[in-house]
Write a protein that holds these residues in place. Structure first.
Motif, PDB file in Angstrom:
ATOM      1  N   SER A  33      -3.891 -10.933 -13.577  1.00  0.00           N
ATOM      2  CA  SER A  33      -3.996  -9.620 -13.005  1.00  0.00           C
ATOM      3  C   SER A  33      -5.249  -9.498 -12.202  1.00  0.00           C
ATOM      4  CB  SER A  33      -3.955  -8.555 -14.088  1.00  0.00           C
ATOM      5  OG  SER A  33      -5.183  -8.470 -14.729  1.00  0.00           O
ATOM      6  N   ARG A  42      -2.222  -1.086  -9.968  1.00  0.00           N
ATOM      7  CA  ARG A  42      -1.632  -0.470  -8.776  1.00  0.00           C
ATOM      8  C   ARG A  42      -2.637  -0.467  -7.631  1.00  0.00           C
ATOM      9  NH1 ARG A  42      -1.858   3.779  -5.850  1.00  0.00           N
ATOM     10  NH2 ARG A  42      -3.451   4.744  -7.172  1.00  0.00           N
ATOM     11  N   TYR A  76      -3.137  -3.982  -6.321  1.00  0.00           N
ATOM     12  CA  TYR A  76      -2.001  -4.439  -5.513  1.00  0.00           C
ATOM     13  C   TYR A  76      -2.067  -3.846  -4.103  1.00  0.00           C
ATOM     14  CZ  TYR A  76       2.814  -5.275  -4.032  1.00  0.00           C
ATOM     15  OH  TYR A  76       3.938  -5.662  -3.333  1.00  0.00           O
ATOM     16  N   GLU A  77      -2.383  -2.580  -4.018  1.00  0.00           N
ATOM     17  CA  GLU A  77      -2.412  -1.922  -2.713  1.00  0.00           C
ATOM     18  C   GLU A  77      -3.530  -2.452  -1.830  1.00  0.00           C
ATOM     19  OE1 GLU A  77      -0.186   0.038  -1.484  1.00  0.00           O
ATOM     20  OE2 GLU A  77       0.994   0.010  -3.323  1.00  0.00           O
ATOM     21  N   ARG A 132      -1.628 -10.508  -3.758  1.00  0.00           N
ATOM     22  CA  ARG A 132      -0.598  -9.614  -4.296  1.00  0.00           C
ATOM     23  C   ARG A 132       0.401 -10.376  -5.174  1.00  0.00           C
ATOM     24  NH1 ARG A 132      -0.787  -7.017   0.979  1.00  0.00           N
ATOM     25  NH2 ARG A 132      -1.844  -5.003   0.731  1.00  0.00           N
ATOM     26  N   VAL A 146      -1.235 -10.265  -8.552  1.00  0.00           N
ATOM     27  CA  VAL A 146      -1.361  -8.971  -9.221  1.00  0.00           C
ATOM     28  C   VAL A 146       0.002  -8.372  -9.558  1.00  0.00           C
ATOM     29  CG1 VAL A 146      -2.394  -6.669  -9.053  1.00  0.00           C
ATOM     30  CG2 VAL A 146      -3.463  -8.599  -7.879  1.00  0.00           C
ATOM     31  N   ALA A 147       1.002  -8.653  -8.748  1.00  0.00           N
ATOM     32  CA  ALA A 147       2.295  -7.972  -8.855  1.00  0.00           C
ATOM     33  C   ALA A 147       2.907  -8.007 -10.257  1.00  0.00           C
ATOM     34  CB  ALA A 147       3.276  -8.550  -7.832  1.00  0.00           C
ATOM     35  N   TYR A 178       1.349  -5.233 -12.305  1.00  0.00           N
ATOM     36  CA  TYR A 178       1.665  -3.896 -11.813  1.00  0.00           C
ATOM     37  C   TYR A 178       3.120  -3.535 -12.084  1.00  0.00           C
ATOM     38  CZ  TYR A 178       2.599  -0.371  -8.151  1.00  0.00           C
ATOM     39  OH  TYR A 178       3.016   0.737  -7.445  1.00  0.00           O
ATOM     40  N   ILE A 198       6.622  -8.882  -1.234  1.00  0.00           N
ATOM     41  CA  ILE A 198       5.201  -9.184  -1.064  1.00  0.00           C
ATOM     42  C   ILE A 198       4.958  -9.938   0.231  1.00  0.00           C
ATOM     43  CG2 ILE A 198       3.245 -10.424  -2.052  1.00  0.00           C
ATOM     44  CD1 ILE A 198       4.530  -9.940  -4.814  1.00  0.00           C
TER      45      ILE A 198
END
Length: 467
Positions: free
Chosen positions: A43, A249, A252-253, A260, A263-264, A267, A335
């Motif tokens: 993460s 979140r 990710y943004e 990403r 991290v996805a 999230y 992604i």
């Protein structure tokens, strides 16, 4: 034993005194398992960079394995995590360290939330150096580069609390973070320890990972479960700390395109588990009836029903060899598009995913030089939305691969993306209808590369049953 270990855990903004990010990690290594057993969770947080974890560990459905110097994926093959990490002598730098708070109440709270009577695992303050070395090295695959989705910040840019859990113990590195944040990371890791102790996912996690899509789904279920527990823990016992799911979140943004992918799973996994559960005590039910793929993870049960796809590849008339194939899935597709498009456009273009197969090719026995990515869509409208978005993305790109990519329809619901040198694109013919495709690669005459007496034929049946 294959293990994929994530990067640093947290970034703390001392200017506005707000926690921007937290990262906690799971290194899944099953002792005595002879086959690659599981993805590792990772993460990241609000803009913090992390390494790439695009994985495929199956024998017949691999990500661009030639890109990796590890175990048939572009993840890391860690010899220091799991049993090695647990059984080796402690790092001199961490042997005498301790937390600034008592970890025992944290364990008691987590096990109470999860309705578990598991025995508290050994806790080491500090992540073993060899494990950290594997965990924090950035990694990029050629396939991601071809999609312009490999950019990732250096792991050295991130610092702060981090953690690793193996079946043999928990490791937490405070990293100078506030005690309340270190406690939140520890609660996440203790949730993983309960997952291990209660054998929550052993039946389906011990099967070989057959594709990137399966790896991302499993990682999301594992990490989503621990993040969900961490959220409930935070709400009950911590103050002035954002929920871990909110941190994911934000991360990710704000993350770079390649980060990403990392991290996805945290999230979207946390979102999925939160939709499924009312209490951490019911976490086992998520693993008793897990999501089949990332489409189901994103949209709910039944959304990820896959369309049949069979692909035969013939390179006997050219100097190319088909080296591997992989199923990327809806989340990966989203992604990849997100690297150039905004979040809503990428999500819309990837929705309606029905199946895909990404096949890697090389001409000299080295890393893949070219790819064919075939995608099936639930409806013709879904296919149109993907093609429009992909072409819009290509128009915005300035990388070299953008000029070496073509996208075209094979049928109203089947789309192919061909990426590689001019000779490969011009010499590659794709025929068939719907999910029954034939790829014929004959680029020898124009390639200028050494002609080999080599032929490869790959065929793919329907996707494997859900694990």
């Amino acid at each position: 034993m294959t293990s994929f270990i994530p990067p640093p855990s947290l970034l703390y903004d001392m200017t506005d005194r707000r926690l921007l990010a937290v990262v906690a990690v799971l290194s899944l290594v099953l002792a005595g398992c002879s086959a690659p057993a599981a993805p590792v969770g990772q993460s990241d947080v609000a803009g913090t960079a992390s390494s790439d974890a695009d994985v495929s560990a199956g024998s017949d459905a691999q990500d661009e394995s030639a890109d990796s110097d590890a175990s048939g994926s572009d993840g890391s093959d860690s010899d220091a995590s799991g049993s090695d990490a647990a059984e080796s002598d402690p790092d001199p730098d961490t042997a005498e360290r301790s937390l600034s708070f008592d970890p025992d109440p944290v364990w008691e709270r987590v096990t109470t939330l999860m309705a578990s009577d598991a025995e508290q695992p050994p806790l080491t303050v500090g992540v073993p150096g060899a494990t950290a070395g594997q965990a924090f090295a950035p990694d990029r695959s050629t396939f991601k580069q071809a999609l312009n989705a490999s950019a990732a910040a250096s792991a050295s840019d991130a610092s702060g609390p981090r953690g690793v859990t193996t079946p043999f113990g928990v490791y937490v590195e405070p990293g100078g973070g506030p005690p309340v944040v270190v406690e939140q990371v520890l609660a996440h890791e203790y949730a993983h320890a309960v997952q291990y102790a209660d054998s929550m996912f052993a039946p389906w996690l011990t099967e070989p990972v057959r594709s990137t899509d399966q790896q991302m789904t499993q990682t999301a279920l594992i990490e989503g479960g621990a993040t969900y527990v961490g959220d409930v823990y935070t709400e009950r016992y911590l103050s002035d700390v954002p929920l871990q799911s909110e941190q994911m979140r934000r991360s990710y943004e704000r993350a770079a395109a390649g980060d990403r992918f990392f991290v996805a799973p945290y999230y979207f996994g946390a979102e999925y588990v939160d939709r499924r559960l009312d209490s951490p005590a019911d976490l086992q039910s998520v693993y008793d009836n897990p999501a089949y793929n990332t489409a189901e993870l994103l949209h709910g049960e039944g959304a990820g029903e896959q369309l049949p796809m069979s692909i035969a590849v013939d390179t006997s008339d050219g100097d190319w060899t088909a080296t591997s194939r992989d199923k990327k899935g809806e989340l990966y597709t989203r992604i990849a598009l997100r690297a150039t498009l905004d979040g809503d456009a990428a999500a819309t273009a990837a929705a309606g995913w029905g199946n895909d197969s990404a096949i890697s090719f090389d001409h000299d026995g080295g890393d893949p030089d070219a790819f064919v990515w075939a995608l099936r869509w639930d409806t013709a409208t879904d296919a149109d939305e993907f093609v429009a978005a992909f072409e819009r993305s290509l128009d915005r790109r300035t990388d070299d691969w953008a000029d070496r990519t073509r996208v075209e329809y094979l049928s109203d619901r089947t789309v192919t993306v061909v990426m590689g040198p001019d000779a490969f694109r011009e010499g590659t013919t794709i025929t068939g209808t719907a999910g029954d495709l034939s790829i014929d690669v004959d680029a020898a005459a124009d390639s200028g590369w050494f002609q080999r007496d080599a032929a490869s034929t790959l065929s793919s049946a329907a996707p494997p049953a859900a694990s």
